[in-house]
Write an enzyme that holds these catalytic residues in place. Structure first.
Site, PDB file in Angstrom:
ATOM      1  N   LYS A  60      14.339  25.896  20.414  1.00  0.00           N
ATOM      2  CA  LYS A  60      13.024  26.537  20.561  1.00  0.00           C
ATOM      3  C   LYS A  60      12.005  25.823  19.687  1.00  0.00           C
ATOM      4  O   LYS A  60      12.276  25.548  18.516  1.00  0.00           O
ATOM      5  CB  LYS A  60      13.117  28.013  20.162  1.00  0.00           C
ATOM      6  CG  LYS A  60      11.810  28.756  20.407  1.00  0.00           C
ATOM      7  CD  LYS A  60      11.941  30.233  20.110  1.00  0.00           C
ATOM      8  CE  LYS A  60      11.739  30.577  18.667  1.00  0.00           C
ATOM      9  NZ  LYS A  60      10.416  30.207  18.134  1.00  0.00           N
ATOM     10  N   THR A  61      10.845  25.530  20.293  1.00  0.00           N
ATOM     11  CA  THR A  61       9.803  24.807  19.569  1.00  0.00           C
ATOM     12  C   THR A  61       8.529  25.643  19.463  1.00  0.00           C
ATOM     13  O   THR A  61       8.276  26.527  20.303  1.00  0.00           O
ATOM     14  CB  THR A  61       9.451  23.501  20.318  1.00  0.00           C
ATOM     15  OG1 THR A  61       9.026  23.820  21.652  1.00  0.00           O
ATOM     16  CG2 THR A  61      10.644  22.579  20.413  1.00  0.00           C
ATOM     17  N   HIS A  62       7.751  25.348  18.400  1.00  0.00           N
ATOM     18  CA  HIS A  62       6.340  25.758  18.325  1.00  0.00           C
ATOM     19  C   HIS A  62       5.611  24.420  18.217  1.00  0.00           C
ATOM     20  O   HIS A  62       5.284  23.966  17.120  1.00  0.00           O
ATOM     21  CB  HIS A  62       6.069  26.586  17.064  1.00  0.00           C
ATOM     22  CG  HIS A  62       6.442  28.030  17.175  1.00  0.00           C
ATOM     23  ND1 HIS A  62       5.908  28.862  18.130  1.00  0.00           N
ATOM     24  CD2 HIS A  62       7.268  28.803  16.426  1.00  0.00           C
ATOM     25  CE1 HIS A  62       6.401  30.082  17.968  1.00  0.00           C
ATOM     26  NE2 HIS A  62       7.233  30.074  16.955  1.00  0.00           N
ATOM     27  N   LYS A  93       4.020  31.885  23.680  1.00  0.00           N
ATOM     28  CA  LYS A  93       3.483  33.260  23.696  1.00  0.00           C
ATOM     29  C   LYS A  93       2.101  33.309  24.343  1.00  0.00           C
ATOM     30  O   LYS A  93       1.115  33.727  23.737  1.00  0.00           O
ATOM     31  CB  LYS A  93       3.431  33.857  22.291  1.00  0.00           C
ATOM     32  CG  LYS A  93       4.800  34.048  21.653  1.00  0.00           C
ATOM     33  CD  LYS A  93       4.726  34.883  20.392  1.00  0.00           C
ATOM     34  CE  LYS A  93       6.071  35.119  19.754  1.00  0.00           C
ATOM     35  NZ  LYS A  93       6.684  33.941  19.144  1.00  0.00           N
ATOM     36  N   ILE A  97      -5.786  35.458  30.616  1.00  0.00           N
ATOM     37  CA  ILE A  97      -5.874  35.691  32.065  1.00  0.00           C
ATOM     38  C   ILE A  97      -5.156  34.569  32.811  1.00  0.00           C
ATOM     39  O   ILE A  97      -4.930  33.480  32.267  1.00  0.00           O
ATOM     40  CB  ILE A  97      -7.350  35.789  32.538  1.00  0.00           C
ATOM     41  CG1 ILE A  97      -8.100  34.468  32.294  1.00  0.00           C
ATOM     42  CG2 ILE A  97      -8.057  36.947  31.847  1.00  0.00           C
ATOM     43  CD1 ILE A  97      -9.448  34.389  33.005  1.00  0.00           C
ATOM     44  N   GLY A  98      -4.799  34.854  34.068  1.00  0.00           N
ATOM     45  CA  GLY A  98      -3.994  33.917  34.850  1.00  0.00           C
ATOM     46  C   GLY A  98      -4.551  32.507  34.886  1.00  0.00           C
ATOM     47  O   GLY A  98      -3.820  31.525  34.689  1.00  0.00           O
ATOM     48  N   ASN A  99      -5.843  32.378  35.138  1.00  0.00           N
ATOM     49  CA  ASN A  99      -6.450  31.045  35.253  1.00  0.00           C
ATOM     50  C   ASN A  99      -6.326  30.274  33.937  1.00  0.00           C
ATOM     51  O   ASN A  99      -5.991  29.085  33.918  1.00  0.00           O
ATOM     52  CB  ASN A  99      -7.921  31.193  35.655  1.00  0.00           C
ATOM     53  CG  ASN A  99      -8.584  29.844  35.840  1.00  0.00           C
ATOM     54  OD1 ASN A  99      -8.170  29.055  36.687  1.00  0.00           O
ATOM     55  ND2 ASN A  99      -9.592  29.559  35.016  1.00  0.00           N
TER      56      ASN A  99
HETATM   57  O1  6AU Z   1      14.528  33.055  12.242  1.00  0.00           O
HETATM   58  P1  6AU Z   1      13.075  32.913  11.824  1.00  0.00           P
HETATM   59  O2  6AU Z   1      12.508  34.208  11.272  1.00  0.00           O
HETATM   60  O3  6AU Z   1      12.838  31.756  10.886  1.00  0.00           O
HETATM   61  O4  6AU Z   1      12.249  32.528  13.130  1.00  0.00           O
HETATM   62  C1  6AU Z   1      12.139  33.378  14.225  1.00  0.00           C
HETATM   63  C2  6AU Z   1      11.409  32.688  15.348  1.00  0.00           C
HETATM   64  C3  6AU Z   1       9.965  32.329  15.056  1.00  0.00           C
HETATM   65  C4  6AU Z   1       9.138  33.387  15.732  1.00  0.00           C
HETATM   66  O5  6AU Z   1       7.912  32.895  16.238  1.00  0.00           O
HETATM   67  C5  6AU Z   1      10.033  33.837  16.893  1.00  0.00           C
HETATM   68  O6  6AU Z   1      11.371  33.566  16.492  1.00  0.00           O
HETATM   69  N1  6AU Z   1       9.931  35.273  17.264  1.00  0.00           N
HETATM   70  C6  6AU Z   1       9.662  35.678  18.590  1.00  0.00           C
HETATM   71  C7  6AU Z   1       9.804  34.819  19.750  1.00  0.00           C
HETATM   72  C8  6AU Z   1      10.904  33.921  19.886  1.00  0.00           C
HETATM   73  O7  6AU Z   1       9.082  34.964  20.709  1.00  0.00           O
HETATM   74  C9  6AU Z   1       9.368  37.011  18.862  1.00  0.00           C
HETATM   75  C10 6AU Z   1       9.530  37.982  17.853  1.00  0.00           C
HETATM   76  O8  6AU Z   1       9.417  39.176  18.100  1.00  0.00           O
HETATM   77  N2  6AU Z   1       9.921  37.559  16.607  1.00  0.00           N
HETATM   78  C11 6AU Z   1      10.119  36.246  16.288  1.00  0.00           C
HETATM   79  O9  6AU Z   1      10.485  35.961  15.138  1.00  0.00           O
HETATM   80  O10 6AU Z   1       9.703  31.067  15.640  1.00  0.00           O
END
Ligand code: 6AU
Length: 276
Positions: A60-62, A93, A97-99
């Site tokens: 999973k990336t940000h 996340k 809106i859709g567009n």
């Molecule tokens: O294990 P952590 O706390 O270092 O990281 C948790 C990761 C972070 C958050 O942005 C994400 O999970 N996250 C999300 C997601 C995945 O959508 C939703 C949420 O409710 N809580 C949460 O921590 O990258």
């Protein structure tokens, strides 16, 4: 209940190609672990992914937090995804809106839809957010997760909001493959007495998982892989800092050992669930 079936059985029933591939990868690698790589340097980002790669089914990336982002980083990420055989989930996340979300998903510096098998969205705008994202993602065989609940203390996503998220997902099962949630919601998945061939199935990916801490002092709440998979019926554990600690100066051997430890804990909880 559907989540008591094996990942392999469930893979056969999903129509969305990314959901199918994720479940097949989980089964093949015996890993229901997704590592969340929340670091800001591309060097550290790639080093962590290469170390944990053998033990995960999903990374999973940000991508927007990388300070020195260049699109070539995506090519390196894709090479690692082939080398270690994992899928990619961009935790964008979306919430507009859709567009707008269609543009955010397809365009800009990151062009997320071109490389992320899976992304996620807040259901807050209503069904149009799914329609907008699907217009870009479906032709590319992508999958979407809706945030039905959050792991933070005091989160507003609960009760009727969570139920509405499930309703929205049911109306778009070709693209919505599941939820980010803390537990498997009542009635989501195969229920007793239902014909397995006709039953719906959704994946539950769950953040807020840690073996050594219960919170991070900033609202995040942690529970163990066993609580998440066995106790709450989730399918995939999402773990970030529990695996790599604090970014900067990290001990990459330790990162690798931690990912092995979480993989084993998540998989054992699943095996226990199959028996229960
Ligand atoms: O294990 P952590 O706390 O270092 O990281 C948790 C990761 C972070 C958050 O942005 C994400 O999970 N996250 C999300 C997601 C995945 O959508 C939703 C949420 O409710 N809580 C949460 O921590 O990258």
């Amino acid at each position: 209940m559907a989540y008591l079936n094996t990942y392999a059985d469930r893979a056969k029933k999903f129509i969305n190609p990314s959901a199918k591939l994720l479940l097949e990868t989980i089964e093949r690698k015996q890993s229901n672990l997704c590592v969340s790589v929340d670091v800001t340097s591309s060097k550290e980002f790639l080093a962590i992914i290469d170390a944990v790669g053998p033990y995960v089914s999903l990374i999973k990336t940000h991508i927007d937090i990388i300070d020195d982002f260049e699109f070539s980083l995506i090519h390196r990420l894709q090479e690692l995804s082939i080398k270690h055989n994992f899928l990619i989930f961009e935790d964008r996340k979306f919430a507009d809106i859709g567009n707008t979300v269609a543009l955010q998903y397809s365009s800009g510096v990151h062009r997320i839809a071109t490389w992320a098998h899976i992304t996620n969205a807040h259901p807050v705008p209503g069904p149009s957010i799914i329609k907008g994202l699907a217009s870009v993602g479906l032709p590319l065989n992508r999958g979407l997760l809706l945030l039905a609940e959050m792991s933070t203390a005091g989160a507003l996503a609960r009760g009727p909001y969570t139920e509405d998220a499930v309703r929205m997902a049911r109306d778009a099962r070709d693209f919505v493959i599941g939820f980010i949630a803390q537990h498997r919601m009542e009635g989501v998945g195969l229920c007793e007495g239902q014909n397995p061939d006709e039953a719906e199935d959704f994946l539950i990916l769950t953040p807020g998982v840690g073996l050594d801490a219960t919170n991070d002092g900033l609202g995040q709440q942690y529970r163990t892989p066993e609580d998440a998979i066995l106790g709450s019926g989730c399918d995939v554990i999402i773990v970030g800092r529990g695996i790599y600690g604090r970014p900067g100066n990290m001990d990459i051997d330790k990162v690798q050992r931690q990912s092995e430890r979480y993989r084993e804990a998540g998989w054992n909880a699943y095996l226990q669930r199959l028996k229960s």
